[in-house]
Write a protein that holds these residues in place. Structure first.
Motif, short mmCIF file in Angstrom:
data_model
loop_
_atom_site.label_atom_id
_atom_site.label_comp_id
_atom_site.label_asym_id
_atom_site.label_seq_id
_atom_site.Cartn_x
_atom_site.Cartn_y
_atom_site.Cartn_z
N ARG A 109 0.85 -1.18 0.00
CA ARG A 109 0.00 0.00 0.00
C ARG A 109 0.89 1.24 0.00
O ARG A 109 1.87 1.32 0.76
CB ARG A 109 -0.92 0.00 1.23
CG ARG A 109 -2.01 1.07 1.19
CD ARG A 109 -2.80 1.07 2.49
NE ARG A 109 -3.42 -0.22 2.73
CZ ARG A 109 -4.63 -0.55 2.29
NH1 ARG A 109 -5.32 0.32 1.57
NH2 ARG A 109 -5.13 -1.74 2.56
N SER A 110 0.59 2.20 -0.84
CA SER A 110 1.43 3.40 -0.95
C SER A 110 1.40 4.21 0.35
O SER A 110 0.35 4.35 0.99
CB SER A 110 0.97 4.27 -2.11
OG SER A 110 -0.37 4.71 -1.92
N ASN A 111 2.58 4.71 0.73
CA ASN A 111 2.65 5.60 1.89
C ASN A 111 2.54 7.05 1.42
O ASN A 111 2.40 7.33 0.22
CB ASN A 111 3.93 5.36 2.69
CG ASN A 111 5.19 5.57 1.86
OD1 ASN A 111 5.21 6.36 0.91
ND2 ASN A 111 6.26 4.87 2.22
N GLU A 112 2.64 7.97 2.34
CA GLU A 112 2.45 9.38 2.02
C GLU A 112 3.48 9.88 1.01
O GLU A 112 3.15 10.65 0.09
CB GLU A 112 2.51 10.21 3.30
CG GLU A 112 2.14 11.67 3.09
CD GLU A 112 2.06 12.43 4.39
OE1 GLU A 112 2.12 13.68 4.36
OE2 GLU A 112 1.94 11.78 5.46
N GLU A 113 4.73 9.44 1.15
CA GLU A 113 5.78 9.87 0.23
C GLU A 113 5.52 9.36 -1.18
O GLU A 113 5.66 10.11 -2.16
CB GLU A 113 7.15 9.37 0.71
CG GLU A 113 8.31 9.84 -0.15
CD GLU A 113 9.64 9.34 0.35
OE1 GLU A 113 10.67 9.93 -0.01
OE2 GLU A 113 9.66 8.34 1.09
#
Length: 242
Positions: A109-113
């Protein structure tokens, strides 16, 4: 098709330059090149313009087109050109064999960065992978990349063991032709030392940034750690149109 023609001509001319086939470093005139390759002069002009913008050749008014003497002198390893910025096509390997070993291939799952760099929404997933690149069986680069799943739904570890950019160009009709990279040098860490055969006091070159598709879509967020011996680049600056 027109793009492919001028790219093939540029590639052929670069190969001839690398083999020192042009006497006195001078290329034939456009008419002669058009006859040799069996194409229009417009295709020759486009190929030469591309090579000129890369600093490979230069035109001397009233005298012709010449090879930039620094192009053949400098041992630059990366030579970004054409429409594909993949390492496999851009590495100036002079006949040496390139190889790739996938160290890790996951879906996360993509993180904020990642969301910020790849223009993703919270909850979107990316491929997260790490690859070790070889030149004649010698490791020279550790590459960590993140690619949105929605852009390449069928990407697999097997595909990642070769050129991902060539795959999307061939199978999806997309090209990676823009990038924003930060280039720096940093002390090597234990993992890099082990994978790249570095001693504790030897550094790594670092390239990190974003590669974009031809329509401007951010395609990959990546970090590439390179053995210092292969970390050498040339830059060509032309302020004539400023």
């Amino acid at each position: 098709m027109a793009d492919l023609i001028y790219q093939k001509i540029s590639s052929s001319l670069r190969e001839k330059i690398d083999n020192n086939e042009f006497k006195e470093m001078r290329l034939p005139d456009e008419r002669s090149l058009a006859e040799e390759y069996g194409v229009s002069r417009s295709s020759i002009k486009r190929a030469l313009l591309s090579m000129s913008e890369q600093g490979i050749i230069f035109k001397k008014r009233g005298s012709g087109t010449f090879v930039n003497p620094l192009y053949s002198k400098e041992e630059t390893y990366f030579n970004y050109s054409g429409n594909n910025l993949g390492i496999s096509d851009s590495f100036k390997n002079e006949g040496q064999k390139l190889g790739i070993k996938v160290l890790r291939f996951d879906v996360v799952r993509s993180n904020e960065e990642m969301q910020h760099n790849l223009f993703l929404k919270p909850g979107e997933f990316v491929y997260s992978f790490e690859r070790l690149r070889f030149l004649d069986d010698q490791p020279f680069m550790i590459e960590a990349g993140y690619i949105p799943i929605k852009l390449v739904p069928e990407l697999t570890e097997e595909i990642a063991s070769e050129s991902i950019y060539n795959y999307i160009e061939k199978e999806l009709g997309k090209e990676v032709n823009k990038s924003y990279l930060t280039i720096s040098v940093e002390p090597s860490i234990e993992e890099s030392q082990k994978l790249l055969n570095l001693s504790a006091n030897e550094p790594t070159g670092l390239m990190s940034g974003i590669f974009f598709l031809d329509d401007g879509t951010p395609f990959e967020y990546t970090s590439m750690k390179t053995h210092y011996k292969y970390f050498k680049y040339n830059s060509f600056v032309d302020m004539g149109n400023g």
